[in-house]
Design a protein around this motif. Structure first.
Motif, PDB file in Angstrom:
ATOM      1  N   ILE A  18       0.826  -1.206   0.000  1.00 48.76           N
ATOM      2  CA  ILE A  18       0.000   0.000   0.000  1.00 48.76           C
ATOM      3  C   ILE A  18       0.862   1.259   0.000  1.00 48.76           C
ATOM      4  O   ILE A  18       0.626   2.201  -0.771  1.00 48.76           O
ATOM      5  N   PHE A 149      -6.805   1.692  -7.111  1.00 51.80           N
ATOM      6  CA  PHE A 149      -7.650   1.697  -5.914  1.00 51.80           C
ATOM      7  C   PHE A 149      -8.626   0.517  -5.846  1.00 51.80           C
ATOM      8  O   PHE A 149      -8.590  -0.257  -4.884  1.00 51.80           O
ATOM      9  N   ARG A 150      -9.520   0.374  -6.807  1.00 53.43           N
ATOM     10  CA  ARG A 150     -10.450  -0.758  -6.766  1.00 53.43           C
ATOM     11  C   ARG A 150      -9.796  -2.034  -7.271  1.00 53.43           C
ATOM     12  O   ARG A 150     -10.323  -3.128  -7.078  1.00 53.43           O
ATOM     13  N   TYR A 152      -5.708  -2.907  -7.282  1.00 50.54           N
ATOM     14  CA  TYR A 152      -4.623  -3.358  -6.409  1.00 50.54           C
ATOM     15  C   TYR A 152      -4.945  -3.197  -4.925  1.00 50.54           C
ATOM     16  O   TYR A 152      -4.815  -4.150  -4.141  1.00 50.54           O
ATOM     17  N   PHE A 153      -5.338  -1.996  -4.508  1.00 51.13           N
ATOM     18  CA  PHE A 153      -5.592  -1.778  -3.086  1.00 51.13           C
ATOM     19  C   PHE A 153      -6.720  -2.666  -2.567  1.00 51.13           C
ATOM     20  O   PHE A 153      -6.640  -3.224  -1.469  1.00 51.13           O
ATOM     21  N   PHE A 154      -7.797  -2.792  -3.345  1.00 50.84           N
ATOM     22  CA  PHE A 154      -8.899  -3.653  -2.908  1.00 50.84           C
ATOM     23  C   PHE A 154      -8.422  -5.097  -2.776  1.00 50.84           C
ATOM     24  O   PHE A 154      -8.717  -5.774  -1.784  1.00 50.84           O
ATOM     25  N   ALA A 166     -12.307  -4.079   2.945  1.00 53.17           N
ATOM     26  CA  ALA A 166     -11.401  -3.764   1.837  1.00 53.17           C
ATOM     27  C   ALA A 166     -11.947  -2.594   1.028  1.00 53.17           C
ATOM     28  O   ALA A 166     -11.200  -1.711   0.603  1.00 53.17           O
ATOM     29  N   GLN A 170      -9.989   1.066   0.664  1.00 57.38           N
ATOM     30  CA  GLN A 170      -9.600   1.707  -0.593  1.00 57.38           C
ATOM     31  C   GLN A 170     -10.272   3.066  -0.744  1.00 57.38           C
ATOM     32  O   GLN A 170      -9.697   3.979  -1.337  1.00 57.38           O
ATOM     33  N   LEU A 173      -8.222   5.538   1.198  1.00 48.62           N
ATOM     34  CA  LEU A 173      -6.991   5.828   0.463  1.00 48.62           C
ATOM     35  C   LEU A 173      -7.257   6.747  -0.725  1.00 48.62           C
ATOM     36  O   LEU A 173      -6.495   7.675  -0.997  1.00 48.62           O
ATOM     37  N   PHE A 174      -8.362   6.508  -1.432  1.00 47.31           N
ATOM     38  CA  PHE A 174      -8.709   7.327  -2.600  1.00 47.31           C
ATOM     39  C   PHE A 174      -8.988   8.772  -2.179  1.00 47.31           C
ATOM     40  O   PHE A 174      -8.562   9.719  -2.841  1.00 47.31           O
ATOM     41  N   GLY A 201     -16.328   0.943  -4.602  1.00 47.67           N
ATOM     42  CA  GLY A 201     -15.922  -0.219  -3.825  1.00 47.67           C
ATOM     43  C   GLY A 201     -17.057  -1.219  -3.686  1.00 47.67           C
ATOM     44  O   GLY A 201     -16.849  -2.433  -3.781  1.00 47.67           O
TER      45      GLY A 201
END
Length: 294
Positions: A18, A149-150, A152-154, A166, A170, A173-174, A201
């Motif tokens: 992250i 965001f939706r 990798y991060f998710f 999750a 995200q 973070l966004f 998300g």
């Protein structure tokens, strides 16, 4: 104390992934915004838009490809990406979730006289402008932002937490990213970023598809930017932005949330029915195998 497994990444690996991607994306977007702006000026220009759009996608795709190997090993499919044929259908479906209620609401409000919509160019020019803007939105927002965001991060958060958390992670973070790059510097913009990311998300959780998120993102951004003033082919006269807020945010966001809730509830109901049917079938089969049964 939680014991890491081969299928569940460690907290250190998740945190490292992250931090690396967030720092890289934030730094690169700052460079795209401020660096390109230093050369072209602060006013909007089509050339600057093209440079930023191409630069965003050309940076993010290799970045995510690298991060799929370390510190957490993932596949492209883990990000919610399917084949092109199915992905195209999911892209259109995601776009329709926003476009259908938004454009119907806009038509009703304009027809009721709450705003004025005027055409400033021939149909061919309008179509060409929309196609060009769609390409720019895909390259600058929909593809790179959704991958980060939706995507990798998710995926990396879902490796340790339930999908709902999750999605929340995200979204946070966004919103923080939007504030850092200067895209969400007012309270209303921060709220919009948070709502938008949370809804995307939810779309990712329910559909399991990153394509649907890209479609929703594209439809929203293309329409919002087309009527922002930088594109002059059509003009929406909405001085207090009431119609824009209702047609572009309130109605399509709420209708999509309701649709996702209904789909998730329907799937749970179907799962319960399937489980009950399976249990009943197993019971019948077991009874038939009892001694003396024919």
């Amino acid at each position: 104390m939680e014991t890491p497994t081969a299928d569940r990444p460690t907290r250190a690996a998740v945190s490292a992934g992250i931090l690396l991607v967030f720092a890289a994306a934030t730094g690169w977007w700052m460079l795209l915004i401020d660096g390109v702006g230093a050369v072209t000026g602060t006013e909007y220009t089509r050339g600057a838009h093209i440079v930023r759009a191409v630069g965003a996608t050309l940076f993010v795709i290799p970045l995510i490809a690298l991060m799929l190997r370390f510190p957490v090993r993932l596949r492209w499919s883990d990000l919610g990406l399917t084949g092109w044929r199915l992905g195209g259908k999911q892209l259109v479906s995601g776009a329709a979730c926003w476009a259908v209620p938004a454009l119907l609401t806009l038509a009703v409000l304009v027809g009721a006289g709450w705003a004025e919509l005027s055409v400033q160019a021939p149909t061919a020019e309008i179509v060409g402008a929309l196609l060009g803007l769609t390409a720019l939105v895909l390259l600058y927002e929909a593809i790179p932002e959704e991958l980060v965001f939706r995507g990798y991060f998710f995926a990396i958060l879902a490796g340790r937490f339930v999908p709902v958390w999750a999605a929340v992670g995200q979204a946070a973070l966004f919103t923080a990213w939007g504030a850092l790059i200067g895209a969400a510097i007012s309270v209303d913009r921060i709220v919009l970023f948070a709502l938008f990311a949370t809804l995307l998300g939810a779309l990712r959780v329910v559909t399991g598809s990153l394509w649907s998120c890209m479609g929703f993102h594209t439809a929203f951004q293309v329409t919002a930017q087309f009527f922002s003033g930088a594109w002059t082919q059509m003009e929406l006269h909405d001085p207090d932005l009431t119609v824009t807020a209702v047609a572009f945010v309130a109605v399509p966001f709420a209708s999509t949330a309701v649709l996702l809730w209904w789909q998730r509830r329907s799937r749970r109901g179907s799962a319960v029915v399937a489980e009950a049917t399976s249990a009943a079938s197993a019971a019948v089969a077991a009874e038939a195998e009892l001694p003396g049964k024919r």
